[in-house]
Each structure stands twice: as C-alpha cells, then as structure tokens.
Design a protein around this motif. Structure first.
Motif, PDB file in Angstrom:
ATOM      1  N   THR A  95       0.849  -1.195   0.000  1.00 37.88           N
ATOM      2  CA  THR A  95       0.000   0.000   0.000  1.00 37.88           C
ATOM      3  C   THR A  95       0.884   1.244   0.000  1.00 37.88           C
ATOM      4  OG1 THR A  95      -0.088   0.149   2.410  1.00 37.88           O
ATOM      5  CG2 THR A  95      -1.774  -1.219   1.331  1.00 37.88           C
ATOM      6  N   ARG A  96       0.291   2.320  -0.381  1.00 34.67           N
ATOM      7  CA  ARG A  96       0.977   3.618  -0.325  1.00 34.67           C
ATOM      8  C   ARG A  96       1.419   3.902   1.121  1.00 34.67           C
ATOM      9  NH1 ARG A  96       1.263   7.033  -4.195  1.00 34.67           N
ATOM     10  NH2 ARG A  96      -0.302   5.908  -5.386  1.00 34.67           N
ATOM     11  N   THR A  97       0.546   3.597   2.070  1.00 37.93           N
ATOM     12  CA  THR A  97       0.864   3.828   3.481  1.00 37.93           C
ATOM     13  C   THR A  97       2.066   3.003   3.914  1.00 37.93           C
ATOM     14  OG1 THR A  97      -1.438   4.346   3.964  1.00 37.93           O
ATOM     15  CG2 THR A  97      -0.059   3.712   5.831  1.00 37.93           C
ATOM     16  N   LEU A  98       2.127   1.728   3.522  1.00 42.98           N
ATOM     17  CA  LEU A  98       3.266   0.880   3.873  1.00 42.98           C
ATOM     18  C   LEU A  98       4.566   1.457   3.321  1.00 42.98           C
ATOM     19  CD1 LEU A  98       4.536  -1.727   5.022  1.00 42.98           C
ATOM     20  CD2 LEU A  98       3.936  -2.838   2.849  1.00 42.98           C
ATOM     21  N   ILE A  99       4.544   1.909   2.074  1.00 45.60           N
ATOM     22  CA  ILE A  99       5.753   2.466   1.451  1.00 45.60           C
ATOM     23  C   ILE A  99       6.203   3.725   2.177  1.00 45.60           C
ATOM     24  CG2 ILE A  99       6.669   3.552  -0.641  1.00 45.60           C
ATOM     25  CD1 ILE A  99       4.826   1.597  -2.227  1.00 45.60           C
ATOM     26  N   VAL A 100       5.284   4.645   2.410  1.00 44.06           N
ATOM     27  CA  VAL A 100       5.640   5.912   3.067  1.00 44.06           C
ATOM     28  C   VAL A 100       6.057   5.674   4.515  1.00 44.06           C
ATOM     29  CG1 VAL A 100       4.771   8.175   3.775  1.00 44.06           C
ATOM     30  CG2 VAL A 100       4.205   7.285   1.504  1.00 44.06           C
ATOM     31  N   ALA A 101       5.297   4.852   5.245  1.00 44.18           N
ATOM     32  CA  ALA A 101       5.627   4.593   6.645  1.00 44.18           C
ATOM     33  C   ALA A 101       6.986   3.921   6.778  1.00 44.18           C
ATOM     34  CB  ALA A 101       4.542   3.732   7.292  1.00 44.18           C
ATOM     35  N   GLY A 102       7.297   2.978   5.890  1.00 43.40           N
ATOM     36  CA  GLY A 102       8.610   2.319   5.924  1.00 43.40           C
ATOM     37  C   GLY A 102       9.742   3.287   5.655  1.00 43.40           C
ATOM     38  N   ALA A 103       9.530   4.177   4.714  1.00 40.81           N
ATOM     39  CA  ALA A 103      10.564   5.181   4.411  1.00 40.81           C
ATOM     40  C   ALA A 103      10.773   6.120   5.598  1.00 40.81           C
ATOM     41  CB  ALA A 103      10.181   5.964   3.154  1.00 40.81           C
ATOM     42  N   ILE A 104       9.682   6.576   6.191  1.00 36.92           N
ATOM     43  CA  ILE A 104       9.798   7.482   7.339  1.00 36.92           C
ATOM     44  C   ILE A 104      10.456   6.764   8.516  1.00 36.92           C
ATOM     45  CG2 ILE A 104       8.477   8.733   9.099  1.00 36.92           C
ATOM     46  CD1 ILE A 104       6.483   9.429   6.826  1.00 36.92           C
ATOM     47  N   ALA A 105      10.036   5.533   8.785  1.00 34.89           N
ATOM     48  CA  ALA A 105      10.583   4.785   9.920  1.00 34.89           C
ATOM     49  C   ALA A 105      12.081   4.561   9.776  1.00 34.89           C
ATOM     50  CB  ALA A 105       9.866   3.449  10.068  1.00 34.89           C
ATOM     51  N   SER A 106      12.554   4.439   8.544  1.00 33.63           N
ATOM     52  CA  SER A 106      13.983   4.217   8.320  1.00 33.63           C
ATOM     53  C   SER A 106      14.724   5.512   7.962  1.00 33.63           C
ATOM     54  CB  SER A 106      14.185   3.165   7.219  1.00 33.63           C
ATOM     55  OG  SER A 106      13.584   3.583   6.005  1.00 33.63           O
ATOM     56  N   ARG A 107      14.027   6.639   8.139  1.00 34.10           N
ATOM     57  CA  ARG A 107      14.599   7.971   7.900  1.00 34.10           C
ATOM     58  C   ARG A 107      15.117   8.144   6.466  1.00 34.10           C
ATOM     59  NH1 ARG A 107      17.720   9.373  13.551  1.00 34.10           N
ATOM     60  NH2 ARG A 107      15.939   8.936  14.863  1.00 34.10           N
ATOM     61  N   TYR A 132      14.162   9.882   3.412  1.00 35.10           N
ATOM     62  CA  TYR A 132      13.263  10.941   2.964  1.00 35.10           C
ATOM     63  C   TYR A 132      13.377  11.220   1.463  1.00 35.10           C
ATOM     64  CZ  TYR A 132      13.049  11.460   7.998  1.00 35.10           C
ATOM     65  OH  TYR A 132      12.911  11.211   9.339  1.00 35.10           O
ATOM     66  N   GLN A 133      13.948  10.294   0.705  1.00 26.55           N
ATOM     67  CA  GLN A 133      14.020  10.458  -0.744  1.00 26.55           C
ATOM     68  C   GLN A 133      12.609  10.633  -1.296  1.00 26.55           C
ATOM     69  OE1 GLN A 133      16.681  10.503  -2.999  1.00 26.55           O
ATOM     70  NE2 GLN A 133      17.884  10.802  -1.136  1.00 26.55           N
ATOM     71  N   ASP A 134      12.435  11.616  -2.157  1.00 34.51           N
ATOM     72  CA  ASP A 134      11.105  11.929  -2.676  1.00 34.51           C
ATOM     73  C   ASP A 134      10.441  10.771  -3.412  1.00 34.51           C
ATOM     74  OD1 ASP A 134      12.615  12.018  -5.055  1.00 34.51           O
ATOM     75  OD2 ASP A 134      12.616  14.211  -5.083  1.00 34.51           O
ATOM     76  N   VAL A 135      11.206   9.870  -3.994  1.00 29.28           N
ATOM     77  CA  VAL A 135      10.632   8.756  -4.749  1.00 29.28           C
ATOM     78  C   VAL A 135       9.885   7.764  -3.858  1.00 29.28           C
ATOM     79  CG1 VAL A 135      12.258   8.906  -6.666  1.00 29.28           C
ATOM     80  CG2 VAL A 135      12.809   7.478  -4.672  1.00 29.28           C
ATOM     81  N   HIS A 136      10.019   7.925  -2.531  1.00 32.91           N
ATOM     82  CA  HIS A 136       9.333   7.037  -1.597  1.00 32.91           C
ATOM     83  C   HIS A 136       8.079   7.663  -0.987  1.00 32.91           C
ATOM     84  CE1 HIS A 136      12.718   4.481  -2.112  1.00 32.91           C
ATOM     85  NE2 HIS A 136      13.543   5.265  -1.450  1.00 32.91           N
ATOM     86  N   HIS A 137       7.784   8.935  -1.362  1.00 33.91           N
ATOM     87  CA  HIS A 137       6.579   9.554  -0.788  1.00 33.91           C
ATOM     88  C   HIS A 137       5.876  10.552  -1.704  1.00 33.91           C
ATOM     89  CE1 HIS A 137       8.456  13.489   0.061  1.00 33.91           C
ATOM     90  NE2 HIS A 137       9.535  12.786   0.321  1.00 33.91           N
ATOM     91  N   ASP A 138       6.506  10.994  -2.782  1.00 27.58           N
ATOM     92  CA  ASP A 138       5.907  12.021  -3.639  1.00 27.58           C
ATOM     93  C   ASP A 138       5.677  11.450  -5.040  1.00 27.58           C
ATOM     94  OD1 ASP A 138       5.532  14.214  -5.445  1.00 27.58           O
ATOM     95  OD2 ASP A 138       6.406  15.556  -3.953  1.00 27.58           O
ATOM     96  N   PRO A 139       4.435  11.083  -5.368  1.00 29.76           N
ATOM     97  CA  PRO A 139       4.176  10.452  -6.676  1.00 29.76           C
ATOM     98  C   PRO A 139       4.580  11.309  -7.872  1.00 29.76           C
ATOM     99  CG  PRO A 139       2.246  10.283  -5.256  1.00 29.76           C
ATOM    100  CD  PRO A 139       3.224  11.175  -4.559  1.00 29.76           C
ATOM    101  N   GLU A 140       4.329  12.602  -7.792  1.00 30.76           N
ATOM    102  CA  GLU A 140       4.660  13.469  -8.928  1.00 30.76           C
ATOM    103  C   GLU A 140       6.166  13.528  -9.159  1.00 30.76           C
ATOM    104  OE1 GLU A 140       4.524  15.481 -12.237  1.00 30.76           O
ATOM    105  OE2 GLU A 140       2.764  14.617 -11.270  1.00 30.76           O
ATOM    106  N   LEU A 141       6.923  13.702  -8.110  1.00 32.79           N
ATOM    107  CA  LEU A 141       8.385  13.738  -8.268  1.00 32.79           C
ATOM    108  C   LEU A 141       8.932  12.380  -8.696  1.00 32.79           C
ATOM    109  CD1 LEU A 141       9.438  16.065  -5.324  1.00 32.79           C
ATOM    110  CD2 LEU A 141       9.483  16.563  -7.772  1.00 32.79           C
ATOM    111  N   ALA A 142       8.319  11.295  -8.213  1.00 33.63           N
ATOM    112  CA  ALA A 142       8.735   9.959  -8.658  1.00 33.63           C
ATOM    113  C   ALA A 142       8.503   9.806 -10.161  1.00 33.63           C
ATOM    114  CB  ALA A 142       7.984   8.891  -7.880  1.00 33.63           C
ATOM    115  N   ARG A 143       7.351  10.316 -10.659  1.00 31.22           N
ATOM    116  CA  ARG A 143       7.060  10.241 -12.096  1.00 31.22           C
ATOM    117  C   ARG A 143       8.062  11.058 -12.903  1.00 31.22           C
ATOM    118  NH1 ARG A 143       2.208  11.006  -9.962  1.00 31.22           N
ATOM    119  NH2 ARG A 143       0.758   9.291  -9.914  1.00 31.22           N
ATOM    120  N   ARG A 144       8.391  12.231 -12.404  1.00 30.79           N
ATOM    121  CA  ARG A 144       9.375  13.071 -13.107  1.00 30.79           C
ATOM    122  C   ARG A 144      10.728  12.384 -13.210  1.00 30.79           C
ATOM    123  NH1 ARG A 144       8.870  18.701 -10.167  1.00 30.79           N
ATOM    124  NH2 ARG A 144       6.626  18.680 -10.026  1.00 30.79           N
ATOM    125  N   LYS A 145      11.009  11.495 -12.282  1.00 32.55           N
ATOM    126  CA  LYS A 145      12.282  10.768 -12.289  1.00 32.55           C
ATOM    127  C   LYS A 145      12.180   9.436 -13.028  1.00 32.55           C
ATOM    128  CE  LYS A 145      14.142  13.058  -8.275  1.00 32.55           C
ATOM    129  NZ  LYS A 145      14.718  12.947  -6.934  1.00 32.55           N
TER     130      LYS A 145
END
Length: 131
Positions: A15-27, A29-42
């Motif tokens: 889920t989106r929540t699992l991906i974002v929560a895992g990224a936050i929990a492991s500190r 903060y790369q945008d590709v783990h929480h920002d869909p628009e920036l991930a698409r641009r990349k």
C-alpha cells in the motif's frame, strides 16, 4: 527442520501507506518514496518501496515462520524490480544450510512485474527450536 524444507509463502499487500511509513521509519526521505509526482518526473510510474522496508519484510517473513525466539544474525538481500502501491509481494523461502542451531534460509520475493528481492537470512534457533 531439514535442508531443502520450504517455508510457506507470505503475501504482503503493498500500500501507499506501507511504502511511506517504511521510508519514514527508516529515515529515508528520498522523494521517490513519498511524492508520486516527483517519482514520475524521475521516470517511475509511482512511488516505490525502499530497501530498508524490504529488509524488514524479509526479516518478518523468517521470524514469523521460526518464531520470536529465533535471532536474525545476517540479512543479505538484493533488490530487483520495484514494489509500487497496489502490488502484492509474495515471499517464499527454503532452508539452504544447517549447522547446529544456525540455519541459512534463501528468500525470494516476487510481485506482478517480476522478482523484487533475492537473498539469504542467517538465523540462530533456540535449543530444540524447530518450527
């Protein structure tokens, strides 16, 4: 427990929540783990799971099977295709080696587009600790 024994598969809904929560929990903060628009641009179709979350899921898979007294000694994984929201990660494993209370389990994880993770987990089981 014997060399060659298969662990039952574990399906994890990504889920989106699992991906974002895992990224936050492991500190992570790369945008590709929480920002869909920036991930698409990349070049990614959406956000994707980080390696530390995958590492945690692999550890959970093995300890769910061998029990809470099992001690993870080493988790060595390599990522393949990404996990995106809406994927289902199916983890599977096989006992690859035994040496007294120490076991090595080969783990793979696949989603709808291919192999997400491959690796080994080395763990120590308590005396008499077979699943």
């Amino acid at each position: 427990m014997n060399v060659g024994d298969e662990l039952p598969p574990l399906a994890v809904e990504i889920t989106r929540t699992l991906i974002v929560a895992g990224a936050i929990a492991s500190r992570d903060y790369q945008d590709v783990h929480h920002d869909p628009e920036l991930a698409r641009r990349k070049g990614s179709p959406d956000i994707f799971m980080n390696i530390l979350t995958t590492n945690g899921l692999v550890g959970r898979y093995v300890t769910d099977h061998f029990g809470p007294a099992a001690v993870l000694r080493k988790v060595a994984i390599r990522l393949g295709v990404p996990n995106h929201p809406g994927d289902t990660l199916v983890l599977s494993g096989r006992v690859e080696a035994l040496d007294g209370p120490t076991a090595v389990v080969r783990v793979t994880g696949d989603n709808g587009i291919g192999r997400h993770v491959t690796g080994t987990v080395t763990l120590t089981l308590p005396a008499g600790g077979t699943p």
